[in-house]
Scaffold this active site. Structure first.
Site, PDB file in Angstrom:
ATOM      1  N   ASP A   1       0.835  -1.197   0.000  1.00  0.00           N
ATOM      2  CA  ASP A   1       0.000   0.000   0.000  1.00  0.00           C
ATOM      3  C   ASP A   1       0.873   1.252   0.000  1.00  0.00           C
ATOM      4  O   ASP A   1       1.919   1.285   0.654  1.00  0.00           O
ATOM      5  CB  ASP A   1      -0.896  -0.010   1.248  1.00  0.00           C
ATOM      6  CG  ASP A   1      -2.002   1.027   1.177  1.00  0.00           C
ATOM      7  OD1 ASP A   1      -2.352   1.456   0.058  1.00  0.00           O
ATOM      8  OD2 ASP A   1      -2.523   1.415   2.236  1.00  0.00           O
TER       9      ASP A   1
ATOM     10  N   ASN B   1     -10.328  -2.403  -6.687  1.00  0.00           N
ATOM     11  CA  ASN B   1      -9.516  -1.455  -7.463  1.00  0.00           C
ATOM     12  C   ASN B   1     -10.143  -1.102  -8.811  1.00  0.00           C
ATOM     13  O   ASN B   1      -9.722  -0.136  -9.460  1.00  0.00           O
ATOM     14  CB  ASN B   1      -8.112  -2.004  -7.697  1.00  0.00           C
ATOM     15  CG  ASN B   1      -7.235  -1.973  -6.460  1.00  0.00           C
ATOM     16  OD1 ASN B   1      -6.269  -2.719  -6.348  1.00  0.00           O
ATOM     17  ND2 ASN B   1      -7.583  -1.109  -5.506  1.00  0.00           N
TER      18      ASN B   1
ATOM     19  N   SER C   1      -8.300  -4.988   4.597  1.00  0.00           N
ATOM     20  CA  SER C   1      -8.827  -4.623   3.279  1.00  0.00           C
ATOM     21  C   SER C   1      -9.164  -5.837   2.415  1.00  0.00           C
ATOM     22  O   SER C   1      -8.745  -5.931   1.255  1.00  0.00           O
ATOM     23  CB  SER C   1      -7.839  -3.694   2.542  1.00  0.00           C
ATOM     24  OG  SER C   1      -7.741  -2.461   3.216  1.00  0.00           O
TER      25      SER C   1
ATOM     26  N   GLU D   1       0.034 -13.449  12.364  1.00  0.00           N
ATOM     27  CA  GLU D   1       0.471 -12.268  13.098  1.00  0.00           C
ATOM     28  C   GLU D   1       0.404 -11.080  12.146  1.00  0.00           C
ATOM     29  O   GLU D   1       0.736 -11.195  10.954  1.00  0.00           O
ATOM     30  CB  GLU D   1       1.905 -12.444  13.609  1.00  0.00           C
ATOM     31  CG  GLU D   1       2.054 -13.549  14.644  1.00  0.00           C
ATOM     32  CD  GLU D   1       1.292 -13.261  15.920  1.00  0.00           C
ATOM     33  OE1 GLU D   1       1.243 -12.084  16.338  1.00  0.00           O
ATOM     34  OE2 GLU D   1       0.736 -14.211  16.498  1.00  0.00           O
TER      35      GLU D   1
END
Length: 239
Positions: A20, A68, A195, A206
């Site tokens: 990102d 997207n 997301s 984790e």
């Protein structure tokens, strides 16, 4: 050493990364977003080269999500062009180096030439076992789960019998069939959410959130995230 258990720190076998911050990286420099994505590909190349040296056997990268498609068409086209260029320039080298490439996500909406690229990447590397690179492209975890349910429902209708389903049976219907669940999921850019990425597979991963935009992410950042992983005690619901 693991801070909690006193046992030797374990290196994650499978790391997944939400890449990102390409657009913000470009905007902060007054550049078009497409150049941010292009620089992000360079970060991908560097990471693939160094990841195996850190003990990883599997690396999964979130490249293009089902959401997207809502971006401007020129940016979507630029992302598709980067996939074309990456496969065109890097596939032969990845194949020689023993990298098994896998593309997960929906094939719906992809042009014929992109479908051919995806199929070629998987076909040309399918026998490799040294390192496993998975690219989530046109991928969304909810979409993946719905597609898996529909596939299982269609199979039951075709065979005329609906057998009880367990977790292993459901996982076998997902795009990631045969892949180990990620030990560690990293997200760059400082955002702190998944997301719609590997929601089923990441149940016990984790999570490490890194305040670095993806084009600036380096192998050293990956080492630091692995160190955080190694400092944690993983109980998987036990004591």
């Amino acid at each position: 050493m693991s801070a909690a258990s006193g046992e030797p720190a374990r290196t994650p076998a499978h790391v997944a990364i939400i890449m990102d911050g390409n657009g913000r990286w470009a905007a902060s420099r007054g550049l078009p977003r497409a150049l941010g994505h292009r620089q992000g590909v360079e970060a991908v190349r560097a990471l693939i080269k160094g990841a195996a040296g850190l003990g990883l056997t599997h690396l999964t990268l979130f490249g293009f999500s089902t959401e997207n498609w809502q971006r401007p068409q020129d940016e979507v086209n630029a992302l598709f062009d980067l996939l074309r260029q990456f496969v065109g320039a890097d596939l032969a080298g990845l194949a020689r180096e023993g990298v098994h490439v896998r593309i997960i996500g929906s094939r719906d909406g992809l042009s014929d030439d992109l479908l051919e690229i995806v199929e070629r990447a998987e076909r040309d590397t399918r026998h490799n076992t040294r390192f496993h690179l998975t690219v989530a492209f046109n991928y969304g975890a909810r979409d993946e789960i719905v597609r898996a349910v529909n596939a299982l429902t269609a199979r039951a209708a075709q065979t005329g019998k609906a057998e009880p389903l367990d977790e292993a049976g459901f996982a076998a219907a997902l795009d990631t069939q045969g892949l180990p669940d990620p030990d560690l999921i990293i997200r760059t850019s400082g955002e702190m959410r998944l997301s719609n990425f590997l929601l089923w597979q990441g149940a016990y991963s984790e999570l490490v959130f890194v305040d670095v935009l993806w084009p600036d992410f380096t192998l050293e950042h990956l080492r630091e995230a692995i160190a955080v992983f190694q400092s944690r005690e993983r109980r998987f619901g036990g004591r």
